[in-house]
Write a protein that holds these residues in place. Structure first.
Motif, mmCIF file in Angstrom:
data_model
loop_
_atom_site.group_PDB
_atom_site.id
_atom_site.type_symbol
_atom_site.label_atom_id
_atom_site.label_comp_id
_atom_site.label_asym_id
_atom_site.label_seq_id
_atom_site.Cartn_x
_atom_site.Cartn_y
_atom_site.Cartn_z
ATOM 1 N N PRO A 1 37.279 41.722 19.258
ATOM 2 C CA PRO A 1 36.721 40.800 20.254
ATOM 3 C C PRO A 1 37.808 39.988 20.949
ATOM 4 O O PRO A 1 38.863 39.787 20.368
ATOM 5 N N PRO A 2 37.531 39.544 22.164
ATOM 6 C CA PRO A 2 38.590 38.930 22.968
ATOM 7 C C PRO A 2 39.020 37.552 22.472
ATOM 8 O O PRO A 2 38.313 36.889 21.713
ATOM 9 N N ILE A 3 40.180 37.173 22.941
ATOM 10 C CA ILE A 3 40.740 35.862 22.630
ATOM 11 C C ILE A 3 39.866 34.770 23.260
ATOM 12 O O ILE A 3 39.155 35.023 24.224
ATOM 13 N N ALA A 4 39.905 33.556 22.663
ATOM 14 C CA ALA A 4 39.179 32.421 23.249
ATOM 15 C C ALA A 4 40.183 31.388 23.731
ATOM 16 O O ALA A 4 41.254 31.222 23.128
ATOM 17 N N PHE A 5 39.858 30.745 24.829
ATOM 18 C CA PHE A 5 40.758 29.730 25.402
ATOM 19 C C PHE A 5 40.103 28.357 25.322
ATOM 20 O O PHE A 5 38.903 28.222 25.574
ATOM 21 N N ILE A 6 40.906 27.319 24.960
ATOM 22 C CA ILE A 6 40.404 25.948 25.078
ATOM 23 C C ILE A 6 41.453 25.101 25.793
ATOM 24 O O ILE A 6 42.652 25.366 25.715
ATOM 25 N N ASP A 7 40.987 24.107 26.488
ATOM 26 C CA ASP A 7 41.887 23.191 27.196
ATOM 27 C C ASP A 7 42.380 22.114 26.239
ATOM 28 O O ASP A 7 41.649 21.649 25.375
ATOM 29 N N ASN B 1 33.218 19.444 21.811
ATOM 30 C CA ASN B 1 33.156 19.315 23.274
ATOM 31 C C ASN B 1 32.413 20.465 23.938
ATOM 32 O O ASN B 1 32.443 20.611 25.152
ATOM 33 N N GLY B 2 31.769 21.314 23.142
ATOM 34 C CA GLY B 2 30.939 22.368 23.717
ATOM 35 C C GLY B 2 31.656 23.692 23.903
ATOM 36 O O GLY B 2 31.038 24.703 24.194
ATOM 37 N N LYS B 3 32.991 23.704 23.773
ATOM 38 C CA LYS B 3 33.744 24.960 23.903
ATOM 39 C C LYS B 3 33.474 25.866 22.703
ATOM 40 O O LYS B 3 33.212 25.384 21.596
ATOM 41 N N VAL B 4 33.551 27.170 22.941
ATOM 42 C CA VAL B 4 33.260 28.123 21.872
ATOM 43 C C VAL B 4 34.525 28.879 21.483
ATOM 44 O O VAL B 4 35.233 29.396 22.345
ATOM 45 N N LEU B 5 34.812 28.906 20.185
ATOM 46 C CA LEU B 5 35.904 29.740 19.663
ATOM 47 C C LEU B 5 35.293 30.878 18.877
ATOM 48 O O LEU B 5 34.149 30.802 18.421
ATOM 49 N N ARG B 6 36.058 31.978 18.713
ATOM 50 C CA ARG B 6 35.560 33.104 17.940
ATOM 51 C C ARG B 6 36.442 33.317 16.723
ATOM 52 O O ARG B 6 37.658 33.101 16.778
ATOM 53 N N SER B 7 35.814 33.715 15.641
ATOM 54 C CA SER B 7 36.569 33.993 14.424
ATOM 55 C C SER B 7 36.036 35.271 13.825
ATOM 56 O O SER B 7 34.821 35.463 13.719
ATOM 57 N N ILE B 8 36.946 36.194 13.473
ATOM 58 C CA ILE B 8 36.487 37.414 12.810
ATOM 59 C C ILE B 8 37.033 37.389 11.390
ATOM 60 O O ILE B 8 38.219 37.155 11.150
ATOM 61 N N GLN C 1 29.291 43.104 11.949
ATOM 62 C CA GLN C 1 29.961 44.332 12.375
ATOM 63 C C GLN C 1 30.186 45.273 11.207
ATOM 64 O O GLN C 1 30.952 46.211 11.310
ATOM 65 N N GLY C 2 29.554 44.988 10.069
ATOM 66 C CA GLY C 2 29.702 45.859 8.912
ATOM 67 C C GLY C 2 30.752 45.335 7.964
ATOM 68 O O GLY C 2 30.474 44.558 7.052
ATOM 69 N N ARG C 3 32.009 45.764 8.180
ATOM 70 C CA ARG C 3 33.108 45.323 7.324
ATOM 71 C C ARG C 3 33.401 43.839 7.566
ATOM 72 O O ARG C 3 33.757 43.109 6.661
ATOM 73 N N GLU C 4 33.244 43.427 8.826
ATOM 74 C CA GLU C 4 33.568 42.053 9.179
ATOM 75 C C GLU C 4 32.390 41.393 9.887
ATOM 76 O O GLU C 4 31.481 42.073 10.343
ATOM 77 N N ASN C 5 32.458 40.073 9.943
ATOM 78 C CA ASN C 5 31.503 39.338 10.765
ATOM 79 C C ASN C 5 32.259 38.620 11.857
ATOM 80 O O ASN C 5 33.384 38.154 11.657
ATOM 81 N N LEU C 6 31.619 38.518 13.020
ATOM 82 C CA LEU C 6 32.202 37.742 14.100
ATOM 83 C C LEU C 6 31.412 36.443 14.212
ATOM 84 O O LEU C 6 30.197 36.455 14.394
#
Lengths: 352, 274
Positions: free
Chosen positions: A236-242, A313-320, A301-306
């Motif tokens: 999954p793609p990178i997440a950006f925060i200010d 502040n409402g921004k979303v980050l992703r972690s796998i 995702q089976g082996r992993e979870n996203l």
């Protein structure tokens, strides 16, 4: 054969599609032209094979300037997204067509066609017509037709886009195997970063008619030059925060998060607004900085979870992460991130 | 079985409605090989005398075989010219970036909309001037020119359906533009070519007004003109022989239709490959 685009530009009417591009493809290398649709990657491909005339600049095959050489005399092999097999000919006639045009002796044609059919594993299909073949088989025929005359360069225009997911995986490694076995210089045009990373020696990533970065897949992933490159590679793609540089740290607005400045970043002046990129695999259980948030979405995702984490502040980050049972939806979590894995970009997208 | 029971009223209704046509066609045939007493429809004797035009040439008339040969020459030559011009011009208009392409396309359409008969005086004068009046070549050229616009449009439509990639692949494979057209593109539009050829042949075979005006002479007469001459001849008017010649005239057309109707359907279906 080495291919060199020397200050190559291409306009259609008043629209400048490619602006002053210089790109070298080394002998025997497979290079990906990666970019979103409309970035000029197909235009570049068609210029190399001679279907488009260049507006300015030169194209060199080895030491030979082919800028004004007709497509027929450039000897480039092209595999199109739709394969473009000749429907009224059998597989054998399709592969033999480029050789017939060159008026090779019939025995020689036969030998070369059989040899090539063996290489791409379609020896048993030679007397069928394209309509009687599956997508993957058609793809192999198209490859064989492009390769049978030993082209100076092999051009692949989104070759996997018309295949279903499973075949795509198979043909990905097949195309790479055939390219390595023949040792022919190849250029792959694609918008799929997975294809580019898994098949090619180097990637040239393009946007708006310009090459943003050329590097090996690993190097480009580890060390993206701009936020665009970082955002394009990785699934999954990178997440950006200010964030803002304050007291030698990066403070995320309204979120009570303070991150150390990565070592390789140049010194960031106090008060500079920056964009921090965090790859999903770098946010988890290890690291020297803490990020607090609420789990707002879990994708299995089976082996992993996203996990999606919504910050204060409402921004979303992703972690796998490996599937864990101690985290469920809406939990408040404090996960860790390694500061040397952060990417720091200026507001204009340039890496700091 | 119930399907048959349900449909019988429709079959009956359709039979009644189409009965006059069926009767007409059957009498076209029956009258040519029988004689009927005056005022009756029921034939009382079998005869081949109405077909005698096949073996005896009537005074003042050209031989039927000569006329048939002329018809074949006329129809197949104009068909050939239409095919050659349409297959090349259609490709150019579909693919090549020639100057005035839009103008040509519109112009061809306008030409097609022109009824040939409105031009006939002008054409007559032109042929007279260049010395092609009363010759097969002259009328063939005129007929081909009049059918061409439709042919060009049809072929352009077929060429439009051939994917660009096939041509690009051919060029990258080293073939010249002409070879690409001849070896790669033309085979893709074969159904269109076939249908157009048949169409043009039938148009030529049934053409009447052009040969009647431009090539009426005995040596260059075609079947339609010969047939019209039979009615025009008030002195020995023979209705049954007129029917026989008519039957003789449409027989090749019927045979062509029987064998090639699938290709004729194709022309209206657009160029999609079957």
């Amino acid at each position: 054969m080495r291919i060199l685009l020397d200050h190559f530009s291409k306009s259609f009417g008043s629209v400048r599609v490619i602006d002053d591009m210089t790109l070298e493809i080394k002998d025997g290398e497979m290079l990906a032209l990666l970019g979103p649709s409309g970035c000029g990657k197909s235009t570049t491909l068609f210029a190399i094979c001679g279907i488009h005339k260049v507006t300015s600049g030169r194209i060199l095959f080895g030491d030979r300037d082919v800028t004004n050489v007709s497509s027929q005399e450039r000897n480039v092999g092209v595999v199109f997204q739709s394969y473009a097999l000749y429907p009224h000919m059998t597989v054998r006639e399709n592969i033999a067509f480029p050789l017939r045009i060159r008026s090779l002796p019939e025995a020689e044609i036969k030998r070369l066609v059989n040899e090539m059919a063996g290489l791409v594993h379609i020896g048993s299909l030679l007397d069928r017509r394209p309509a009687e073949l599956s997508g993957g088989q058609q793809q192999r025929v198209a490859l064989a037709r492009a390769l049978v005359r030993r082209p100076n360069v092999l051009l692949l225009d989104e070759p996997l886009a018309n295949l279903d997911a499973k075949l795509r995986l198979e043909m990905r490694s097949e195309i790479r195997r055939i390219q390595l076995e023949t040792g022919i210089t190849a250029i792959l045009v694609t918008h799929d970063q997975v294809e580019a990373m898994s098949m090619c020696d180097r990637i040239a990533i393009m946007n708006n008619g310009q090459i943003i970065q050329i590097a090996t897949p690993q190097e480009m992933y580890r060390n993206p030059r701009t936020a665009f490159v970082a955002g394009f590679l990785g699934n999954p793609p990178i997440a950006f925060i200010d964030a803002v540089a304050r007291d030698g740290m990066l403070a995320v607005e309204n979120a009570d998060i303070r991150l150390p400045i990565p070592r390789e970043a140049d010194r960031v002046p106090e008060g500079t607004p920056v964009v921090v990129g965090i790859r999903p695999e770098n946010l988890g259980t290890e690291g020297d900085a803490a990020i607090r948030g609420r789990v707002s979405f879990i994708e299995t995702q089976g082996r992993e979870n996203l996990y999606d984490i919504t910050l204060a502040n409402g921004k979303v980050l992703r972690s796998i992460q490996r599937v864990r049972d101690d985290v469920s939806l809406h939990d408040e979590v404090e996960w860790r991130v390694r500061s040397d894995q952060l990417f720091l970009f200026a507001q204009n997208g340039e890496r700091l | 079985m119930t399907g048959h029971l349900k449909s019988w009223p429709f079959v009956l209704a359709l039979s009644i409605i189409s009965a006059p046509i069926v009767l007409m066609y059957s009498y076209l045939f029956i009258d040519t090989i029988t004689n009927s007493p005056p005022g009756s429809f029921i034939p009382h004797e079998f005869t081949l005398e109405h077909w005698r035009f096949l073996w005896e040439t009537r005074p003042g008339k050209p031989s039927i075989w000569r006329v048939t040969l002329n018809s074949f020459l006329f129809a197949s030559s104009s068909c050939l010219v239409v095919l050659v011009v349409s297959s090349t011009a259609g490709y150019v208009l579909s693919r090549l970036n020639v100057p005035g392409r839009a103008f040509f396309l519109a112009g061809v359409m306008v030409l097609h909309a022109f009824p040939a008969v409105t031009l006939i005086v002008a054409i007559f004068l032109v042929l007279q001037m260049v010395g092609l009046y009363n010759s097969l070549i002259g009328v063939i050229l005129v007929k081909a020119a009049i059918d061409m616009p439709l042919g060009i449009w049809i072929m352009k439509g077929f060429y439009d359906t051939v994917p660009w990639e096939i041509e690009m692949a051919g060029i990258a494979d080293g073939a010249s533009r002409f070879t690409v057209w001849r070896k790669l593109v033309l085979p893709q539009v074969k159904p269109g070519l076939f249908a157009l050829g048949l169409f043009a042949f039938l148009l030529g075979w049934s053409e009447f007004i052009l040969p009647q005006v431009l090539a009426p002479g005995g040596d260059v007469q075609v079947l339609s003109v010969y047939l019209a001459g039979l009615i025009a001849d008030d002195n020995n008017f023979d209705m049954a022989m007129f029917k026989s010649v008519g039957l003789f005239y449409i027989a090749p057309v019927l045979i062509l239709f029987l064998f090639f109707q699938k290709y004729l359907m194709n022309i209206y279906g657009g160029g999609t490959k079957g």
